[in-house]
Design a protein around this motif. Structure first.
Motif, PDB file in Angstrom:
ATOM      1  N   ASN B 438       0.697  -1.150   0.041  1.00  0.00           N
ATOM      2  CA  ASN B 438       0.134  -0.116  -0.063  1.00  0.00           C
ATOM      3  C   ASN B 438       0.725   1.259  -0.210  1.00  0.00           C
ATOM      4  N   ARG B 439       2.184   1.258  -0.222  1.00  0.00           N
ATOM      5  CA  ARG B 439       2.954   2.248  -0.400  1.00  0.00           C
ATOM      6  C   ARG B 439       3.120   3.473   0.789  1.00  0.00           C
ATOM      7  N   GLY B 440       3.157   2.615   1.765  1.00  0.00           N
ATOM      8  CA  GLY B 440       3.173   3.559   2.974  1.00  0.00           C
ATOM      9  C   GLY B 440       3.075   2.959   4.357  1.00  0.00           C
ATOM     10  N   TYR B 441       3.290   3.593   5.457  1.00  0.00           N
ATOM     11  CA  TYR B 441       2.977   3.329   6.642  1.00  0.00           C
ATOM     12  C   TYR B 441       1.456   3.508   6.899  1.00  0.00           C
ATOM     13  N   ARG B 442       0.526   2.660   6.391  1.00  0.00           N
ATOM     14  CA  ARG B 442      -0.911   2.968   6.471  1.00  0.00           C
ATOM     15  C   ARG B 442      -1.593   3.427   8.075  1.00  0.00           C
ATOM     16  N   ILE B 443      -0.864   2.397   8.606  1.00  0.00           N
ATOM     17  CA  ILE B 443      -1.479   2.361   9.925  1.00  0.00           C
ATOM     18  C   ILE B 443      -0.983   3.931  10.715  1.00  0.00           C
ATOM     19  N   LEU B 444       0.005   4.355  10.439  1.00  0.00           N
ATOM     20  CA  LEU B 444       0.200   5.637  11.186  1.00  0.00           C
ATOM     21  C   LEU B 444      -0.657   6.924  10.391  1.00  0.00           C
ATOM     22  N   ARG B 445      -1.037   6.625   9.141  1.00  0.00           N
ATOM     23  CA  ARG B 445      -1.964   7.783   8.984  1.00  0.00           C
ATOM     24  C   ARG B 445      -3.183   7.846   9.608  1.00  0.00           C
ATOM     25  N   GLY B 446      -3.620   6.386   9.891  1.00  0.00           N
ATOM     26  CA  GLY B 446      -4.757   6.171  10.953  1.00  0.00           C
ATOM     27  C   GLY B 446      -4.494   6.653  12.126  1.00  0.00           C
TER      28      GLY B 446
END
Lengths: 522, 522
Positions: B438-446
């Protein structure tokens, strides 16, 4: 403002304006504060060893500490090896490590760990902020602690609530910690010793480049003493016009021979020379038994003042240090040996290049071949935790835009922190990585031979060789967004290296070496 | 024999016959001893986090500790994060860490560091061997310490001279440390509590698979209580025929809702449920305020005895636990979402598969979709230090030849320990890595959204996104010697996953997810 804001503003006020980071949830308030302070340059690493290693090189090249941002105990753990190297390089570094909120610490949450234990063993200074209003002053003390003693490791542990709760203001810079100086009689004794037959001035740290190196060179010229340093130094100026400084080697017995005639050794910005490892039947130190060692100025003392005092005492003002000539080797041809790689580098690397070098077995021929190339800085790994070259290259390139960074590294070494390739691509850093691919931990075969093990069996061979499968460094580079090229002979390397020197931006050359000659490493 | 020989023979006598290793010079005598003991299986990792993580999974799947071989303080530092995860998973592990020879420790050699400090904070037991003749008994004590309390971290630090000097013999196995048991009145009280309305048996560790799970399921069936466990557990048996156990989720408030009606909670092999992180306005524990918690059997106590006693007290003998049905989803089609990945896995993964899962944001849909697939084991990361999936997959595959290992992992997570791919290729392990890109630290955006940060500025975005450049996982896999394939829709994933299930050996599928839906992660 909250605690995180107060810390970022304190850092900026204290001249800390680069943050190498690999944040997690507990650092999100710090990340939000970075958004409100765009003057802070943030450089993301995908692995913490790349983050802390970059901060190390940043200090070596600028003399200023960078901040790092790490996630809890495991984040510091991942960064530990490069912090160890930075500590041995005597770099200043300020690690900010997020911790669970204070009220959450009593629970055994998954990421709850003993940050202080892992941080304490490698940090000169560490503190857990007590509350949000303490964060700014803690940050100012961290800066002072990092700058003390010519460069130290400071680690500030921030419980999440100290970042998110209200704070008052940034804290002003604190006055620096005063450096100790040798007594006048010690300076006089050192000056006398250096005039004796068999005298050596053993130097390290900031004495290896710039004005300090020229002063040390003038003292050596005036007194007639030898000027010597260690093998793996934080930063040494080399190439045409640089002060000539002898370097020790890796094998203990070679160093015993190099120092055989030394009767008086004055230490200035350096500790006593020590063997990298101990072996059953070899000495731990290479200095001859009868040699008198004068510890004039240890690495944490006032090196600049001591150099001036010693120069005055020896009448070295105005003496011209011995410098290295420009001596470019002919372009190599034929099989791709470490020497051929070094000769090609020497022939082609530009003035002002920064070499971040960690080729263990291949490093010495490259160091020898490039010593009299155009003027450059050479950054080695004084801590010995391998995986240093790529992170150092990131930090050097961030520190010195406009200078070409070259990172010769063993293939085994580079694997520990290969994620730094991605940061090179993300930040468009002008780095040429040269992977010296010998398909194994070549140094360990030498070490095993040093133990008298002649036959290597299956279990040992499988611990020493990285040839099944072979690593494809061009693919690894491409995976991280870095263009790469594989070469198998000296002509191919010359061509690839010429292209890399002519083209800005990150690239990687996989130099497939002919089978390395196995010498006993010790 | 020397000290190293005596240690290897002690390990073999004590049933420790797998050694995950990343040795250096200070461990060369141990490596030479391995050559003389080919019954010890040695598995090389190119990074220590892969080494210690593999040992963790090896214990989770076999119940037996593996040894690790690490190089000095920085080597342990590199392995620290995975040791942290193993500690939280309550795995048994014996770390052997080489140290400088005793007589070399007084010098500040490059690799001299404070091993004890970094080891102490994450090891239950640690010791520095005093001399070569002590090494065998120290090894036997390390085995006993690792096996105590259902699984602990034991770290033995070996100065090089204790490995190379003469020893006498291997040491025999020591009797195991006796496990504590609850008192009869505690068992009676727990049985009574479980018969109340709003009762839950909260379990973890070895209660989540095999005979222990069936006993817990029988107790739940007989008493009518709920059977619940944590989200990130060391190993849980799932799929058709496995005991039905409710699992908590990641967001604190969802867990508050799940546990809202619980009035009596009996802990068996588990600690109290705790939120992964703390947030300014959310509770640290999801259990309702009025809930009575009975700590019947903590994770270090005698879980088997306690289950038997509780089964007898509740009359559960002969009760059939509720089990999961076989419920294979239809093959997915269209956009590649985490649910589509999970559905394809559920449809195609074979009986006996081992899933080593660490997709943070994508993990829940995959867990949900595969819950009623064919019978399998699911290994999560109870320690939260990301980079767990690939090392765990190595250890699980070494532990269980003949079983297909599947490692769904986020792209950000996988980057921390990607070197484990090479070990999969070297050992021809039957592992299918599924990178959920998903090309990112998706959890951190959350997490940032959970803090009320609606706008993400440049500095924050550059700390959260890994899309410039994008990682090319097929190239990264190829670089490590693992064949890979990139897919962009559900049909493509189905095809690639079918091929992977039909073909033994390591491979990697880069599943490029459609932009993940951003939900507040807490």
């Amino acid at each position: 403002m909250n605690g995180a804001d107060s810390l970022v503003e304190t850092f900026l006020a204290g001249g800390v304006n680069v943050c190498f980071a690999n944040p997690g949830t507990s650092e999100m308030h710090f990340v939000a504060a970075l958004d409100r302070n765009p003057e802070m340059r943030c450089v993301l690493g995908l692995f913490e060893g790349g983050v802390t290693g970059a901060a190390d090189a940043y200090h070596r090249m600028t003399g200023r500490p960078a901040a790092t941002l790490l996630h809890l105990a495991p984040g510091f753990g991942n960064g530990y090896a490069s912090v160890h190297n930075a500590r041995k390089a005597r770099s200043a570094m300020i690690n900010v490590v997020g911790e669970h909120a204070s009220h959450h610490l009593r629970y055994d949450a998954p990421l709850r760990g003993d940050i202080e234990s892992v941080a304490r063993g490698v940090s000169h200074w560490w503190r857990v902020s007590a509350d949000a209003r303490a964060v700014a002053t803690d940050g100012a003390e961290a800066i002072r602690a990092a700058r003390a003693g010519n460069g130290r490791i400071a680690t500030l542990i921030l419980p999440a609530d100290t970042a998110w709760e209200a704070a008052e203001a940034a804290a002003p810079m604190l006055p620096p910690v005063r450096l100790h100086r040798p007594r006048p009689d010690q300076v006089r004794a050192a000056a006398e010793a250096l005039r004796e037959a068999g005298a050596a001035l053993f130097v390290n740290g900031p004495v290896l480049h710039g004005a300090f190196a020229r002063k040390a060179g003038a003292i050596a010229r005036r007194t007639g003493c030898r000027l010597v340093t260690d093998l793996f130094v934080p930063r040494i100026e080399r190439g045409a016009g640089a002060v000539a400084i002898e370097c020790l080697r890796y094998p203990v017995l070679e160093n015993v021979a190099i120092l055989r005639d030394v009767r008086h050794m004055v230490l200035l910005g350096a500790g006593e020379p020590v063997a990298f490892f101990a072996y059953p039947d070899r000495p731990s130190t290479p200095t001859p038994a009868g040699c008198r060692i004068l510890d004039l100025c240890d690495p944490e003392m006032d090196i600049g003042w001591t150099l001036d005092a010693l120069a005055e005492e020896t009448g070295a003002a105005g003496a011209e240090p011995e410098t290295l000539p420009l001596d470019l080797p002919p372009p190599p041809a034929g099989p791709l040996t470490p020497t051929a790689v070094g000769q090609a580098m020497a022939a082609l690397m530009p003035e002002g290049a920064i070499l971040c070098a960690e080729a263990i077995t291949a490093g010495q021929p490259i160091a020898d071949a490039t010593r009299c190339a155009r003027r450059h800085d050479w950054l080695a790994n004084p801590g010995g935790a391998i995986g240093a070259a790529l992170p150092l290259a990131v930090g050097a390139a961030v520190a010195c835009p406009g200078r070409k960074v070259i990172a010769p590294t063993g293939d085994g070494s580079a694997m520990y922190t290969l994620q730094s390739l991605w940061t090179m691509a993300r930040e468009r850093l002008d780095v040429t990585v040269v992977v010296l691919a010998n398909r194994g931990y070549r140094i360990l075969r030498g070490e095993l031979a040093s133990l008298g093990v002649a036959e290597v069996g299956r279990n040992a061979a499988r611990m020493l060789d990285v040839d099944d499968p072979e690593l494809d460094w061009v693919a690894l580079a491409a995976g991280h967004g870095v263009p790469g090229r594989r070469v198998e002979d000296a002509e191919g390397f010359l061509d690839a290296f010429r292209e890399a020197m002519a083209t800005p931006g990150p690239r990687l050359i996989e130099a497939r070496l002919v089978e390395a000659r196995l010498t006993g490493a010790a």
